[in-house]
Design a protein around this motif. Structure first.
Motif, PDB file in Angstrom:
ATOM      1  N   GLU A 170       0.829  -1.211   0.000  1.00 11.98           N
ATOM      2  CA  GLU A 170       0.000   0.000   0.000  1.00 11.98           C
ATOM      3  C   GLU A 170       0.866   1.265   0.000  1.00 11.98           C
ATOM      4  OE1 GLU A 170      -3.247   0.824  -0.366  1.00 11.98           O
ATOM      5  OE2 GLU A 170      -2.790   2.927   0.073  1.00 11.98           O
ATOM      6  N   GLU A 171       1.945   1.277   0.799  1.00  8.80           N
ATOM      7  CA  GLU A 171       2.745   2.521   0.883  1.00  8.80           C
ATOM      8  C   GLU A 171       3.569   2.766  -0.372  1.00  8.80           C
ATOM      9  OE1 GLU A 171       2.690   0.137   3.097  1.00  8.80           O
ATOM     10  OE2 GLU A 171       4.695  -0.660   3.460  1.00  8.80           O
ATOM     11  N   GLU A 172       3.572   1.798  -1.302  1.00 13.27           N
ATOM     12  CA  GLU A 172       4.291   1.999  -2.569  1.00 13.27           C
ATOM     13  C   GLU A 172       3.333   2.453  -3.681  1.00 13.27           C
ATOM     14  OE1 GLU A 172       7.785  -1.382  -2.109  1.00 13.27           O
ATOM     15  OE2 GLU A 172       5.827  -1.999  -2.859  1.00 13.27           O
ATOM     16  N   ILE A 173       2.037   2.571  -3.336  1.00 14.79           N
ATOM     17  CA  ILE A 173       1.041   2.919  -4.362  1.00 14.79           C
ATOM     18  C   ILE A 173       0.672   4.401  -4.220  1.00 14.79           C
ATOM     19  CG2 ILE A 173      -1.225   2.347  -5.346  1.00 14.79           C
ATOM     20  CD1 ILE A 173      -0.973  -0.408  -3.981  1.00 14.79           C
ATOM     21  N   TYR A 174       0.866   5.161  -5.265  1.00 11.14           N
ATOM     22  CA  TYR A 174       0.590   6.599  -5.263  1.00 11.14           C
ATOM     23  C   TYR A 174      -0.588   6.848  -6.209  1.00 11.14           C
ATOM     24  CZ  TYR A 174       4.857   7.360  -2.657  1.00 11.14           C
ATOM     25  OH  TYR A 174       5.812   7.356  -1.671  1.00 11.14           O
ATOM     26  N   ARG A 175      -1.800   6.914  -5.617  1.00 10.57           N
ATOM     27  CA  ARG A 175      -2.998   7.117  -6.451  1.00 10.57           C
ATOM     28  C   ARG A 175      -3.176   8.617  -6.637  1.00 10.57           C
ATOM     29  NH1 ARG A 175      -4.036   3.766  -2.476  1.00 10.57           N
ATOM     30  NH2 ARG A 175      -4.246   1.548  -2.959  1.00 10.57           N
ATOM     31  N   ILE A 176      -3.157   9.038  -7.890  1.00 15.76           N
ATOM     32  CA  ILE A 176      -3.211  10.482  -8.171  1.00 15.76           C
ATOM     33  C   ILE A 176      -4.628  11.030  -8.015  1.00 15.76           C
ATOM     34  CG2 ILE A 176      -3.159  12.146 -10.088  1.00 15.76           C
ATOM     35  CD1 ILE A 176      -0.379  11.663  -9.982  1.00 15.76           C
ATOM     36  N   ASP A 177      -4.738  12.124  -7.285  1.00 18.38           N
ATOM     37  CA  ASP A 177      -5.921  12.970  -7.367  1.00 18.38           C
ATOM     38  C   ASP A 177      -5.332  14.359  -7.571  1.00 18.38           C
ATOM     39  OD1 ASP A 177      -7.904  14.882  -6.744  1.00 18.38           O
ATOM     40  OD2 ASP A 177      -9.075  13.324  -5.776  1.00 18.38           O
ATOM     41  N   HIS A 178      -5.372  14.851  -8.805  1.00 15.20           N
ATOM     42  CA  HIS A 178      -4.566  16.044  -9.083  1.00 15.20           C
ATOM     43  C   HIS A 178      -5.051  17.277  -8.311  1.00 15.20           C
ATOM     44  CE1 HIS A 178      -7.628  16.964 -12.151  1.00 15.20           C
ATOM     45  NE2 HIS A 178      -7.192  18.209 -12.126  1.00 15.20           N
ATOM     46  N   TYR A 179      -6.296  17.229  -7.775  1.00 17.48           N
ATOM     47  CA  TYR A 179      -6.737  18.360  -6.961  1.00 17.48           C
ATOM     48  C   TYR A 179      -5.877  18.486  -5.695  1.00 17.48           C
ATOM     49  CZ  TYR A 179     -10.669  20.273  -9.469  1.00 17.48           C
ATOM     50  OH  TYR A 179     -11.428  20.941 -10.390  1.00 17.48           O
ATOM     51  N   LEU A 180      -5.371  17.378  -5.208  1.00 12.35           N
ATOM     52  CA  LEU A 180      -4.548  17.428  -3.994  1.00 12.35           C
ATOM     53  C   LEU A 180      -3.189  18.073  -4.253  1.00 12.35           C
ATOM     54  CD1 LEU A 180      -5.327  13.969  -2.363  1.00 12.35           C
ATOM     55  CD2 LEU A 180      -6.366  16.191  -1.921  1.00 12.35           C
ATOM     56  N   GLY A 181      -2.852  18.256  -5.539  1.00 13.19           N
ATOM     57  CA  GLY A 181      -1.602  18.929  -5.874  1.00 13.19           C
ATOM     58  C   GLY A 181      -1.802  20.423  -6.080  1.00 13.19           C
ATOM     59  N   LYS A 182      -3.050  20.895  -6.027  1.00 11.96           N
ATOM     60  CA  LYS A 182      -3.295  22.326  -6.280  1.00 11.96           C
ATOM     61  C   LYS A 182      -2.909  23.145  -5.046  1.00 11.96           C
ATOM     62  CE  LYS A 182      -7.098  21.540  -9.557  1.00 11.96           C
ATOM     63  NZ  LYS A 182      -6.666  22.028 -10.849  1.00 11.96           N
ATOM     64  N   GLU A 183      -2.293  24.277  -5.331  1.00  6.51           N
ATOM     65  CA  GLU A 183      -1.777  25.146  -4.264  1.00  6.51           C
ATOM     66  C   GLU A 183      -2.843  25.456  -3.205  1.00  6.51           C
ATOM     67  OE1 GLU A 183       1.227  26.246  -3.747  1.00  6.51           O
ATOM     68  OE2 GLU A 183       0.837  27.795  -2.253  1.00  6.51           O
ATOM     69  N   MET A 184      -4.029  25.889  -3.653  1.00 11.83           N
ATOM     70  CA  MET A 184      -5.011  26.351  -2.679  1.00 11.83           C
ATOM     71  C   MET A 184      -5.766  25.199  -2.019  1.00 11.83           C
ATOM     72  SD  MET A 184      -4.482  29.467  -2.255  1.00 11.83           S
ATOM     73  CE  MET A 184      -5.838  29.742  -1.116  1.00 11.83           C
ATOM     74  N   VAL A 185      -5.742  24.025  -2.628  1.00  8.77           N
ATOM     75  CA  VAL A 185      -6.314  22.862  -1.937  1.00  8.77           C
ATOM     76  C   VAL A 185      -5.375  22.506  -0.791  1.00  8.77           C
ATOM     77  CG1 VAL A 185      -6.954  20.434  -2.162  1.00  8.77           C
ATOM     78  CG2 VAL A 185      -7.610  22.046  -3.954  1.00  8.77           C
ATOM     79  N   GLN A 186      -4.067  22.577  -1.054  1.00  6.42           N
ATOM     80  CA  GLN A 186      -3.099  22.319   0.016  1.00  6.42           C
ATOM     81  C   GLN A 186      -3.178  23.397   1.101  1.00  6.42           C
ATOM     82  OE1 GLN A 186       0.779  21.547  -1.666  1.00  6.42           O
ATOM     83  NE2 GLN A 186       0.055  19.674  -2.627  1.00  6.42           N
TER      84      GLN A 186
END
Ligand SMILES: NC(=O)C1=CN([C@@H]2O[C@H](COP(=O)(O)OP(=O)(O)OC[C@H]3O[C@@H](n4cnc5c(N)ncnc54)[C@H](OP(=O)(O)O)[C@@H]3O)[C@@H](O)[C@H]2O)C=CC1
Ligand SMILES: O=C1O[C@H](COP(=O)(O)O)[C@@H](O)[C@H](O)[C@H]1O
Length: 496
Positions: free
Chosen positions: A173-189
């Motif tokens: 599980e810790e080797e799996i990186y499931r992308i949700d590109h919203y989590l990469g957005k500046e203001m979401v962070q």
């Protein structure tokens, strides 16, 4: 965590749209910023026959078309790190050659056996690729092995579970990186930072002071060339299961005990576990679906006339919903969400509406005192606005609304990093905080499945039910009117 991680990125889907529009430009930005240096290499994989030189030229083209002011010659040192491997991912035989190439690149660039497998391909291949990576020995490496998986991660809970089980045969599980590109957005962070680093918000961030929270993610484009995928998906699976529920979780979670991946994820999971599960009859009362029609000038085709879309399609291109979180902090506070294609504006904004003060001393019969709003501008503008009331200049005790703005762009004078840039870098460094854990994916699918099952069993007789270029169907307004609320006009909420 290593700031300049040595990695071999094996990119499946190297000739595709995502690779060209997002991944190569993001890698280049990381390179230019010195975040990846000499110890990085990429092996691009796709079926078509290309020489390394042709592949490198394609990468240059994609960077030149996405990033301004780049000189083609300056790209040579960067693209020299890229090699191409023509390969059908369903063919086991091809993997032996890929393994050899990986080992060669590892040695040339001194990558310490670190491998990042990026699956930028149609989801039906995700399981096959990961299984071959294991059976053909590509995951037997001396460094780390990680897999980055693009969306969609399944089309319902059952298929997601099956896919996850396949991937788990090759990766932990810790080797799996499931992308949700919203989590990469500046203001979401920034949601967590705004909440947890400001003493003025956290004490108010609950059902005693917040009336409701509205999250809108509207798009002006239609389905474009993605009709084949979209008609089987719809806005609920395409946007709500992932991006919208992730934003709800970030807004609603308890403060984590520390900022580690595990602690943040576990708080998000607790929110997803607390989402109210509506019964079959409650779903139509709390979720509205829409499908776009012509625009008012009849210039844009309705959804049902888009390429690869069924002429009698029952697929929704718009969703509005009222999400309730049954826990101590949020009992009674609706989280309204809406998202759709061909709407009036391309915008993602969060509006936190605070409750009215108990007694309004400044009430004027002809004027309403506006509630305080905290607007988080996710895109295209990035920033925060606080809507307050102040005294109108002059003798009388009258109020007027004012807006306190913070704009990220104005401060930095430049664009914040593209979401993919951060996410690629995080996956190379081994920071999985902004990727979704299986538990989050599973709970989100279970929530969404209940709605999609009701929608699949009942055709929407009103479709198409909103004109292109509008903010969606009337029923979405009625959803809020029923609770004596309105959708705040986010199309007017730009940062001045
Ligand atoms: N495009 C976007 O903006 C976004 C895409 N995504 C996701 O990213 C993934 C990729 O999307 P996208 O780039 O648009 O897709 P494309 O259809 O543009 O690209 C698909 C890629 O897969 C390769 N390919 C197809 N079949 C095989 C095969 N049997 N063996 C080896 N390679 C193969 C193709 O190359 P060739 O034909 O040469 O084999 C091509 O490089 C999807 O999961 C999508 O949902 C997510 C968010 C946004
Ligand atoms: O994941 C997806 O997101 C895009 C919208 O992303 P944004 O960053 O432009 O807001 C959406 O168009 C697409 O249908 C969906 O698959």
């Amino acid at each position: 965590m290593n700031k300049k991680p040595a990695s071999l990125l094996i990119l499946f889907g190297a000739t595709g749209d995502l690779a060209n529009r997002k991944l190569y430009p993001s890698l280049y930005r990381l390179y230019k910023k010195g975040k990846i240096a000499e110890q990085f290499a990429v092996v691009g994989v796709a079926r078509r026959e290309l020489t390394d030189e042709q592949y490198q030229n394609n990468i240059k083209k994609s960077i030149l078309s996405e990033i301004n002011h780049v000189n083609e010659c300056d790209l040579n040192p960067f693209v020299s790190h890229f090699k191409y491997h023509s390969h059908d991912v369903s063919d086991a035989a091809s993997y032996a050659e890929l393994k050899q190439l990986a080992e060669q690149m590892d040695e040339t660039y001194d990558l310490g056996g670190n491998r990042l497998f990026y699956l930028a391909m149609a989801p039906e291949f995700f399981g096959t690729i990961t299984q071959f990576l294991k059976s053909e020995g590509l995951t037997d490496t001396t460094g780390y092995k990680r897999v980055v998986i693009e969306k969609p991660f399944g089309r319902d809970y059952k298929s997601a579970e099956k896919l996850n089980a396949m991937i788990r045969t090759a990766f932990e599980e810790e080797e799996i990186y499931r992308i949700d590109h919203y989590l990469g957005k500046e203001m979401v962070q920034n949601i967590e930072v705004i909440r947890f680093s400001n003493a003025i918000f956290e004490p108010l961030w609950n059902n005693r002071y917040i009336s409701n929270i509205q999250i809108t993610s509207s798009e002006t484009l239609g389905v474009e060339e993605r009709g084949r995928y979209y008609d089987k998906s719809g806005a609920l699976r395409d946007m709500v299961q992932n991006h919208m529920l992730q934003m709800v979780a970030l807004l609603a979670m308890e403060p984590p005990i520390s900022l580690t991946t595990e602690e943040i994820r576990s708080e998000k999971v607790r929110v997803l576990r607390a989402l109210r599960k509506y019964s079959e009859t409650e779903i139509p009362e709390n979720f509205v679906r829409g499908q776009y029609d012509w625009d008012e000038k009849n210039l844009l085709a309705p959804y049902r006339e888009e390429p690869m879309v069924q002429p009698d399609s029952n697929t929704e291109t718009y969703v509005a919903g009222k999400i309730m979180i049954d826990n101590f902090r949020w009992a009674g506070v609706p989280f309204y969400i809406r998202t759709g294609k061909r709407m009036a504006t391309k915008s993602t904004k969060i509006v936190v509406q605070f409750k009215d003060i108990p007694m309004n001393l400044y009430y004027q019969p002809k004027e309403t005192l506006n509630p305080n709003l905290l607007v988080i501008h996710i895109q295209p503008d990035e920033g925060v606005t606080l809507h307050l009331n102040v005294k109108k200049s002059g003798q009388k005790e009258e109020t007027k609304p004012i807006h306190l703005h913070f704009s990220n762009r104005n401060i930095n004078g430049m664009n914040t990093p593209e979401a993919y840039e951060r996410l690629i870098y995080d996956s190379m460094r081994g920071d999985a905080t902004n990727f979704t854990h299986w538990e989050e994916v599973a709970l989100s699918w279970k929530y969404v499945d209940r709605i999609s099952q009701v929608w699949e069993n009942t055709r929407e007789q009103d479709f198409p039910n909103y004109f292109s270029g509008t903010m969606g169907p009337k029923k979405a307004d009625e959803l809020l009117e029923h609770d004596n609320h309105i959708w705040w006009p986010i199309e007017q909420f730009e940062i001045e």
